[in-house]
Design a protein around this motif. Structure first.
Motif, mmCIF file in Angstrom:
data_model
loop_
_atom_site.group_PDB
_atom_site.id
_atom_site.type_symbol
_atom_site.label_atom_id
_atom_site.label_comp_id
_atom_site.label_asym_id
_atom_site.label_seq_id
_atom_site.Cartn_x
_atom_site.Cartn_y
_atom_site.Cartn_z
ATOM 1 N N ARG A 269 0.837 -1.206 0.000
ATOM 2 C CA ARG A 269 0.000 0.000 0.000
ATOM 3 C C ARG A 269 0.873 1.258 0.000
ATOM 4 O O ARG A 269 1.970 1.264 0.548
ATOM 5 C CB ARG A 269 -0.900 0.024 1.230
ATOM 6 N N PHE A 270 0.362 2.314 -0.598
ATOM 7 C CA PHE A 270 1.060 3.611 -0.654
ATOM 8 C C PHE A 270 2.480 3.446 -1.211
ATOM 9 O O PHE A 270 3.436 4.032 -0.699
ATOM 10 C CB PHE A 270 1.104 4.273 0.726
ATOM 11 N N ALA A 271 2.584 2.635 -2.264
ATOM 12 C CA ALA A 271 3.894 2.349 -2.863
ATOM 13 C C ALA A 271 4.217 3.409 -3.906
ATOM 14 O O ALA A 271 4.310 3.118 -5.119
ATOM 15 C CB ALA A 271 3.895 0.944 -3.465
ATOM 16 N N GLY A 272 4.388 4.631 -3.474
ATOM 17 C CA GLY A 272 4.581 5.743 -4.395
ATOM 18 C C GLY A 272 5.899 5.716 -5.144
ATOM 19 O O GLY A 272 6.015 6.344 -6.196
ATOM 20 N N GLN A 273 6.910 5.006 -4.625
ATOM 21 C CA GLN A 273 8.214 4.966 -5.268
ATOM 22 C C GLN A 273 8.421 3.736 -6.143
ATOM 23 O O GLN A 273 9.507 3.548 -6.681
ATOM 24 C CB GLN A 273 9.315 5.035 -4.201
ATOM 25 N N MET A 274 7.419 2.898 -6.278
ATOM 26 C CA MET A 274 7.546 1.752 -7.178
ATOM 27 C C MET A 274 7.460 2.234 -8.628
ATOM 28 O O MET A 274 6.547 2.968 -8.994
ATOM 29 C CB MET A 274 6.474 0.710 -6.891
ATOM 30 N N LYS A 275 8.406 1.748 -9.444
ATOM 31 C CA LYS A 275 8.444 2.130 -10.855
ATOM 32 C C LYS A 275 8.370 0.871 -11.727
ATOM 33 O O LYS A 275 8.102 -0.222 -11.235
ATOM 34 C CB LYS A 275 9.726 2.929 -11.135
ATOM 35 N N PRO A 278 10.870 -2.581 -10.703
ATOM 36 C CA PRO A 278 10.441 -3.594 -9.727
ATOM 37 C C PRO A 278 9.201 -4.369 -10.174
ATOM 38 O O PRO A 278 9.103 -5.567 -9.928
ATOM 39 C CB PRO A 278 10.153 -2.766 -8.473
ATOM 40 N N LEU A 279 8.245 -3.691 -10.845
ATOM 41 C CA LEU A 279 7.037 -4.390 -11.279
ATOM 42 C C LEU A 279 7.353 -5.462 -12.319
ATOM 43 O O LEU A 279 6.861 -6.601 -12.243
ATOM 44 C CB LEU A 279 6.036 -3.382 -11.837
ATOM 45 N N LEU A 280 8.202 -5.116 -13.281
ATOM 46 C CA LEU A 280 8.568 -6.094 -14.310
ATOM 47 C C LEU A 280 9.478 -7.169 -13.737
ATOM 48 O O LEU A 280 9.428 -8.329 -14.185
ATOM 49 C CB LEU A 280 9.247 -5.370 -15.472
ATOM 50 N N VAL A 300 4.345 3.910 -12.252
ATOM 51 C CA VAL A 300 4.349 2.789 -13.195
ATOM 52 C C VAL A 300 3.616 3.221 -14.467
ATOM 53 O O VAL A 300 2.502 3.752 -14.405
ATOM 54 C CB VAL A 300 3.667 1.547 -12.581
ATOM 55 N N THR A 301 4.227 2.962 -15.609
ATOM 56 C CA THR A 301 3.647 3.392 -16.880
ATOM 57 C C THR A 301 2.644 2.375 -17.403
ATOM 58 O O THR A 301 2.591 1.225 -16.947
ATOM 59 C CB THR A 301 4.762 3.593 -17.917
ATOM 60 N N ASP A 302 1.860 2.796 -18.405
ATOM 61 C CA ASP A 302 0.876 1.900 -19.011
ATOM 62 C C ASP A 302 1.546 0.700 -19.662
ATOM 63 O O ASP A 302 1.015 -0.422 -19.626
ATOM 64 C CB ASP A 302 0.051 2.666 -20.056
ATOM 65 N N LYS A 303 2.708 0.911 -20.277
ATOM 66 C CA LYS A 303 3.398 -0.202 -20.937
ATOM 67 C C LYS A 303 3.799 -1.262 -19.906
ATOM 68 O O LYS A 303 3.660 -2.472 -20.159
ATOM 69 C CB LYS A 303 4.636 0.315 -21.675
ATOM 70 N N ALA A 304 4.286 -0.829 -18.743
ATOM 71 C CA ALA A 304 4.666 -1.796 -17.706
ATOM 72 C C ALA A 304 3.444 -2.552 -17.195
ATOM 73 O O ALA A 304 3.514 -3.769 -16.956
ATOM 74 C CB ALA A 304 5.373 -1.075 -16.564
ATOM 75 N N TRP A 305 2.314 -1.858 -17.042
ATOM 76 C CA TRP A 305 1.087 -2.546 -16.613
ATOM 77 C C TRP A 305 0.681 -3.607 -17.637
ATOM 78 O O TRP A 305 0.329 -4.736 -17.275
ATOM 79 C CB TRP A 305 -0.060 -1.551 -16.441
ATOM 80 N N ALA A 306 0.726 -3.251 -18.908
ATOM 81 C CA ALA A 306 0.333 -4.207 -19.955
ATOM 82 C C ALA A 306 1.256 -5.425 -19.961
ATOM 83 O O ALA A 306 0.790 -6.571 -20.061
ATOM 84 C CB ALA A 306 0.342 -3.510 -21.314
ATOM 85 N N ASP A 307 2.578 -5.212 -19.833
ATOM 86 C CA ASP A 307 3.521 -6.338 -19.808
ATOM 87 C C ASP A 307 3.276 -7.223 -18.595
ATOM 88 O O ASP A 307 3.320 -8.457 -18.685
ATOM 89 C CB ASP A 307 4.959 -5.815 -19.795
#
Length: 585
Positions: A269-275, A278-280, A300-307
């Protein structure tokens, strides 16, 4: 030395005689002062002294008597006399003060025995008075002063502790924790660990339930730093729950997934510094993730969400995303729907870029059992909501629709016709649904199971020119809907939220909570801003809900004197703890 004294005509007899003379002079002066203080107003008229001196002496006498009356010794002697002579005996305060003045303490320079140790010492202006009114020597005075300082420190600790405990008690009350008596040993140990977390090297084999409780406490205290995070990173644990990631950096998130490659439950929660990194990284290395909850990951960008959806989507069973203001538009939601076909739980809250097309795309997730939507409120029409409910309702056990301004009676009718398995329902913020439609939703003839959780807050008419709403067809949840809800679900309902449903009448509340009907499972009720709630209604709630643990009544100004049974947390009521009844209610 004797030669020196003899040369100056000084002898031991002379020294003794001088001392005895000074002592007699002091005693005579003391007696004279006592006689002067004992003189009354009538005697002063016959005195040969100057009238100015008489007034000075009288003022001095009154001042001395006043000091004596204010002393602890005076109060003690007056109390002792009443005890010895009976409560009917009354002695004039001036008479008692004058008697004490006659027995006043020795003057400076005289000899006196210490009240405590009995040692003979010379009286000084700084000699301290003992507990019984006598004087103390220097040593005993110092010891008594040290004892008084220690007692004062102890009293400060005793008075400070209840304030600290009261603050913690009020915090627990807001969380619904009002169990009487001491905390459990486990809870005390967890709180102690949280207080010294910066001195701990590892948690060891602590069970997951205690790790989760520790994470909650540390997140609440805002002390979950990268150093503390390392204590939660264990490769043998299959879940990570961090409720406040505000102090974590990008590399800390990557460290989580590097240390826990077999993690299945991710809750950050409140992970404002995640880019994106780390998600990928999680999508590539953590192949067993099945439950994912992320909050405020706006970098986090839309491209990272889609991947990420394409890589982890087939295995995800639950997905919860919230506070996304710069990503997750309609196109990405379509990727989510296409990739995450096995989702059984979906929660999307405060996702600003989701429009009506996103809601329409969710209609194909037919395996959903739990759905929460609080997105694109201004753009989603009632027709799209009806389509969504008609497509998914047959399998839904939980449905939450929040702040949809177009949500009308047709949406409630769709819920009534399609959702036959609901145990939790949240409809919040509707300004056009009618009381009759809400009442029809809880028709016992449909055979729908009783609700366990009902949140129907903030459903009311907002016409400032007519705050009570239309009389012929009330807008929002009113008395009729409340009666229908409690008739339908009262036997199993555990949580009820009716905050700001201002169209519920006092008669309606009294009919539902009459003190005779019983709702055996109801534990949590929120009636804040329901202005018709008063002491009578609250007393009826306490009698009707035997399992009640928490009642919120913020802004219920007519409820002030209700007698609160022990063990119930009443929040929003000033000084509620002063009205708690201990023992039989």
């Amino acid at each position: 030395m004797p030669h020196f004294l003899a040369s100056h005509n000084i002898s031991a007899a002379q020294i003794h005689n001088d001392y005895q003379r000074r002592l007699q002079d002091a005693q005579q002066q003391e007696q004279q002062n006592a006689q002067n203080a004992a003189q009354n107003g009538g005697d002063a008229e016959d005195s040969e002294d100057d009238p100015v001196e008489q007034k000075k002496r009288k003022r001095k006498e009154e001042k001395t008597l006043m000091k004596i009356k204010q002393s602890k010794e005076f109060k003690k002697r007056k109390f002792e006399q009443q005890q010895d002579l009976g409560s009917d005996f009354e002695q004039d305060d001036d008479e008692l003060a004058r008697s004490m003045l006659k027995k006043s303490q020795p003057l400076p320079g005289q000899l006196e025995n210490c009240e405590i140790c009995g040692k003979r010492f010379t009286v000084t202006p700084y000699s301290k008075t003992g507990p019984d009114g006598g004087l103390l020597c220097t040593k005993c005075s110092k010891e008594l002063k040290d004892e008084e300082k220690k007692e004062s420190r102890d009293n400060k600790k005793k008075t400070a502790a209840p304030r600290g405990r009261r603050r913690q008690t009020e915090s627990d009350r807001l969380m619904g924790d009002v169990k009487p008596g001491a905390k459990s040993l486990v809870d005390i140990c967890v709180r102690r660990v949280a207080n010294v977390v910066h001195d701990i090297e590892e948690f060891g084999d602590m069970p997951q339930s205690l790790l989760d409780r520790l994470s909650q406490i540390l997140s609440k205290e805002r002390v979950l730093t990268p150093r503390v995070l390392e204590l939660f990173l264990r490769p043998d644990v299959d879940r990570i729950d961090i409720y406040d990631c505000a102090k974590l950096e990008e590399e800390d998130f990557q460290k989580i997934f590097a240390h826990m490659p077999d993690v299945e439950f991710v809750n950050l929660r409140f992970a404002g510094q995640m880019k994106d990194g780390p998600l990928l990284y999680m999508a590539d290395k953590c192949k067993r993730v099945r439950h994912l909850q992320l909050g405020a990951t706006n970098l986090v960008t839309d491209k990272a969400w889609a991947d990420m959806f394409q890589k982890l989507g087939p295995q995800l069973e639950s997905l919860k995303l919230s506070e996304l203001n710069d990503s997750l538009g309609d196109d990405i939601v379509k990727v989510l729907v296409k990739s995450c076909r096995g989702l059984r739980r979906l929660k999307l809250r405060s996702c600003s870029h989701m429009g009506e097309d996103s809601v329409d795309a969710l209609c194909s997730l037919t395996n959903l059992e739990h759905l929460t939507l609080a997105v694109a409120q201004q753009e989603t029409s009632s027709a799209t909501l009806v389509k969504l409910i008609s497509s998914l309702g047959h399998n839904l056990r939980t449905l939450c629709l929040e702040e949809y301004v177009e949500l009308n009676d047709s949406v409630l009718e769709a819920i009534k016709e399609s959702c036959h398995k609901l145990t939790k329902l949240r409809i919040r913020g509707s300004v056009i649904c009618s009381d009759a439609a809400f009442a029809s939703l809880f028709d016992n003839n449909l055979g729908n199971p009783p609700l366990i959780y009902a949140d129907l807050s903030d459903n009311r008419d907002i016409d400032s020119m007519n705050p009570d709403g239309p009389e012929d067809n009330p807008i929002g949840l009113g008395s009729g809907a409340l009666k229908a809800l409690m008739t339908h679900s009262g036997s199993r309902l555990e949580r009820l939220n009716l905050k700001a449903c201002r169209h519920i009448s006092h008669a309606g509340l009294m009919e539902v909570f009459d003190g005779v009907k019983q709702y055996p499972a109801l534990k949590d009720i929120d009636l804040s801003f329901v202005t018709q709630v008063d002491d009578v209604v609250m007393n009826g709630i306490f009698k009707t809900c035997p399992a009640l643990a928490k009642l919120a009544v913020f802004a219920c100004f007519n409820a002030r004197q209700a007698r609160i049974p022990a063990g119930i947390a009443v929040v929003g009521l000033p000084n509620a703890q002063d009205s708690v009844v201990i023992g039989e209610w």
